[in-house]
Design a protein around this motif. Structure first.
Motif, PDB file in Angstrom:
ATOM      1  N   TRP A   8      15.705  26.130  34.911  1.00 26.93           N
ATOM      2  CA  TRP A   8      15.832  26.593  33.534  1.00 26.93           C
ATOM      3  C   TRP A   8      14.889  27.700  33.164  1.00 26.93           C
ATOM      4  N   PHE A   9      13.646  27.638  33.579  1.00 27.44           N
ATOM      5  CA  PHE A   9      12.704  28.631  33.090  1.00 27.44           C
ATOM      6  C   PHE A   9      12.798  29.946  33.838  1.00 27.44           C
ATOM      7  N   MET A  24      16.204  18.165  32.741  1.00 26.34           N
ATOM      8  CA  MET A  24      16.366  19.534  33.237  1.00 26.34           C
ATOM      9  C   MET A  24      16.712  19.530  34.723  1.00 26.34           C
ATOM     10  N   ILE A  25      16.032  18.671  35.477  1.00 25.31           N
ATOM     11  CA  ILE A  25      16.290  18.602  36.915  1.00 25.31           C
ATOM     12  C   ILE A  25      17.685  18.035  37.169  1.00 25.31           C
ATOM     13  N   SER A  26      18.110  17.073  36.361  1.00 29.78           N
ATOM     14  CA  SER A  26      19.456  16.512  36.513  1.00 29.78           C
ATOM     15  C   SER A  26      20.517  17.579  36.272  1.00 29.78           C
ATOM     16  N   GLU A  27      20.273  18.464  35.296  1.00 30.10           N
ATOM     17  CA  GLU A  27      21.217  19.541  35.022  1.00 30.10           C
ATOM     18  C   GLU A  27      21.338  20.476  36.225  1.00 30.10           C
ATOM     19  N   THR A  28      20.245  20.657  36.947  1.00 31.71           N
ATOM     20  CA  THR A  28      20.263  21.528  38.123  1.00 31.71           C
ATOM     21  C   THR A  28      21.069  20.917  39.259  1.00 31.71           C
ATOM     22  N   LEU A  75      10.621  20.547  47.183  1.00 33.00           N
ATOM     23  CA  LEU A  75       9.545  19.603  46.912  1.00 33.00           C
ATOM     24  C   LEU A  75       9.112  19.644  45.455  1.00 33.00           C
ATOM     25  N   GLY A  76       9.111  20.841  44.864  1.00 32.06           N
ATOM     26  CA  GLY A  76       8.705  20.951  43.477  1.00 32.06           C
ATOM     27  C   GLY A  76       9.597  20.158  42.549  1.00 32.06           C
ATOM     28  N   GLU A 123      20.917  13.497  43.630  1.00 31.97           N
ATOM     29  CA  GLU A 123      21.106  14.715  44.410  1.00 31.97           C
ATOM     30  C   GLU A 123      19.803  15.470  44.662  1.00 31.97           C
ATOM     31  N   VAL A 124      18.802  15.232  43.847  1.00 26.79           N
ATOM     32  CA  VAL A 124      17.526  15.898  44.075  1.00 26.79           C
ATOM     33  C   VAL A 124      16.946  15.490  45.428  1.00 26.79           C
TER      34      VAL A 124
END
Length: 301
Positions: free
Chosen positions: A15-16, A47-51, A64-65, A57-58
């Protein structure tokens, strides 16, 4: 030894990147649990789920981040729980879990039957809070005097990962707090020109870095590559002295990219160019064509 300072950039989808153009670099400094952000607030799980589309899935394709923040490691590493000293039961859990995930040809640990008889530290040590340090940190202290030139630690229980997918699988099955520790302790290197990710599954992971090289009392000897390492006393070490090493031996940060654990790496933020990598870390043909155009644009800027 696991004293780590890893810089990794996050996916261009994040996102950023699209809103501020800022790149988040994670610096994992062993046992200080330091996370540095470049003018960007930490991402949330949403935010990570949206990615990645869905929660799990992560651990399938995440850098790693992403995993670090998905597990909410910064909050854990700033808590009192992070100062709990692992016992042999925990170390054995890490060892047997690793051996159950990687192929036997890659496994670098001795068989479980020898876990109790073999050691990484070759001298008696004690793990405890460092006196006079706030916030509190753990350190490794020697119980007895150590003469100069003594073999102090060797990579008896250093896990080796040659695939990013194996490392993510390892993190996924561990309790979240242990997975946070493993990320913090891991360090990338090259073994015969092939990238590997190493992590000490013993008290070597708790050994701190010296602030200046002159304060180090342990040093790496020999032309060791990959995860096979040995550290010797650089001088006579007094009893109850903290053991400290230089982190120069694990500066192969760019090895995270071909392992599929970072989507891009550059040593300087201003050199960053958005670029997608496949799981094996190789850019696709379109990405390779775009790379030359991006370099030309950077020169113009």
């Amino acid at each position: 030894m696991t004293l780590t300072s890893i810089a990794m950039s996050l996916s261009p989808k994040f996102w950023f990147v699209t809103t501020t153009g800022a790149i988040l670099l994670l610096g994992f400094a062993h046992n200080t649990h330091l996370t540095n952000a470049v003018e960007a607030p930490p991402p949330t799980k949403d935010m990570i789920s949206e990615t990645y589309g869905h929660d799990g899935e992560v651990f399938t394709s995440g850098a790693l981040g992403h995993i670090y923040y998905w597990l909410e490691c910064p909050a854990y590493h700033q808590s009192e729980q992070a100062l709990e000293i692992h016992n042999e039961t925990t170390w054995n859990l890490l060892k047997t879990t690793y051996q159950g995930i990687v192929h036997e040809d890659i496994n670098t640990l001795p068989p479980p039957s020898k876990h109790e008889s073999l050691k990484g530290y070759q001298v008696p040590i004690e793990v405890k809070k460092i006196p006079g340090i706030e916030p509190a940190e753990l350190g490794v202290f020697t119980k007895n005097p150590i003469p100069k030139g003594t073999l102090v630690w060797k990579s008896t229980f250093t896990a080796q990962f040659t695939k990013g997918s194996d490392f993510r699988s390892f993190l996924k099955v561990l309790p979240d707090k242990l997975a946070c520790d493993i990320i913090d302790w891991s360090f990338p290197r090259y073994k015969e020109e092939e990238p590997v990710l190493c992590v000490d599954l013993d008290h070597g992971s708790l050994t701190n870095q010296c602030d200046v090289k002159e304060e180090c009392n342990l040093e790496l000897k020999g032309e060791k590559t990959g995860c096979e390492l040995e550290f010797y006393a650089t001088r006579d070490i007094a009893a109850d002295e903290e053991l400290l090493i230089d982190h120069d031996f694990h500066q192969d940060h760019e090895a995270l990219v071909p392992l599929g654990l970072a989507h891009h790496f550059q040593p300087h933020l201003e050199d960053y160019e958005e670029e997608d990598y496949e799981e094996d870390g190789e850019g696709d043909e379109e990405g390779e064509d775009d790379e030359g155009d991006e370099d030309e644009e950077e020169e113009e800027l």
